[in-house]
Design a protein around this motif. Structure first.
Motif: not given
Length: 336
Positions: A117-119, A123-125, A140-141, A146-147
């Protein structure tokens, strides 16, 4: 396009006290008034979120201050809709200032058929128009990867180190930093290096999420003032159990320094009744009345660090300079 003159803040409902504190610190640093942009973030009767910005933001460097804490989904949607409103209003750049990044604990697939979900949130942001992220102590570093946009991850450990040197200045030789699990060793080691203290680990074995089957202390904590360090405290079950185990192994007293005080459910009651002398958290998540009223919970301000980081991003100067005590110390002089 007009020249960008001043950094501008806009605040959602996620953490307005912190947004106001950041604007006050920026005003102090700049020697001029810096106020959040006049806007409204409201909900229709069916709970749809509506955002309207009352000031001109064309060509401006915008910073959205929004913790995606409880209610996480509402605060996340506010962030995305504010970003879309600013992008459609021709803002030059949109930076999301996320003191607490929600969904960070879902950073990998722990079992079959589970999401990352963090990924998805990352993506949404980016799709919403956010071009830079400023946050603190990601769970988690690797979430930074993911961005596909720059991510500045601040650390609370320099603030904790300054506070520890003030609170325990007469007994620093007895202080021992403790990681409550093996996964948090790097975070604990960082703080231990800053205050020149030894490191211990509490190894926990879980049968299933939310339950702790066994805890083992790695290292001799006899007669030590133990400082448990972690990034998130949710229900405080692990934290209070770790403090109890440390005392059973001879620790003189136990304190905890946690970046993000989620403190849901019975957390405050557990902490109040635990063997811990104190719990120190930051204001990355707004403190509830229960947290404010708890005698053994203390809140450290992050506004000085975030205000300076925002100004450094706006000026195009180093954000990592805030990791050094020599740089951060003067910013917190008279505060801690």
């Amino acid at each position: 396009m007009p020249t960008v003159v001043e950094p501008k803040l806009i605040a959602g409902n996620g953490n307005k006290p912190l947004a106001n504190a950041i604007s006050r610190r920026m005003s102090l640093y700049r020697g001029m008034s810096v106020k959040p942009v006049d806007a409204r973030v409201e909900r229709f009767n069916d709970q749809e979120i509506f955002v309207e910005v009352y000031e001109n933001v064309r060509g401006e460097d915008m910073f959205i201050v929004q913790s995606t804490s409880n209610p996480a989904n509402d605060n996340l949607m506010e962030l995305l809709i504010m970003a879309d409103a600013l992008r459609r209003s021709s803002a030059a750049r949109i930076t999301a200032v996320l003191p607490y990044f929600g969904y960070a604990r879902q950073d990998r697939r722990t079992k079959a058929r589970t999401p990352i979900s963090a990924k998805l949130v990352a993506n949404m942001m980016v799709t919403a128009g956010i071009e830079r992220v400023l946050t603190m102590d990601l769970h988690a570093a690797q979430i930074q990867g993911f961005f596909d946009i720059p991510v500045d991850n601040l650390y609370a450990s320099p603030i904790f180190a300054l506070d520890l040197k003030t609170q325990f200045k007469d007994q620093m030789s007895d202080v021992m930093v403790v990681s409550p699990d093996v996964g948090g060793v790097a975070r604990a080691r960082e703080l231990a290096k800053r205050i020149n203290a030894p490191l211990s680990i509490v190894d926990k074995r879980r049968e299933k999420p939310g339950e702790i089957a066994e805890m083992t202390v790695i290292g001799d904590v006899t007669g030590k003032t133990c400082i448990i360090v972690d990034d998130i405290c949710d229900t405080a079950g692990t934290l209070c159990k770790a403090a109890e185990v440390l005392c059973q192994h001879g620790a003189k007293e136990v304190h905890a320094y946690i970046t993000h005080g989620v403190l849901s459910g019975p957390a405050v009651e557990r902490i109040t009744n635990s063997v811990m002398k104190s719990l120190v958290i930051t204001d990355s998540i707004p403190a509830t009345d229960a947290v404010t009223g708890a005698q053994n919970i203390r809140v450290l301000p992050t506004a000085p660090m975030f205000a300076q980081a925002i100004l450094n991003i706006w000026n195009g100067t180093s954000v990592s300079s805030l990791f050094d005590d020599d740089t951060l110390g003067p910013i917190y002089e008279g505060i801690l």
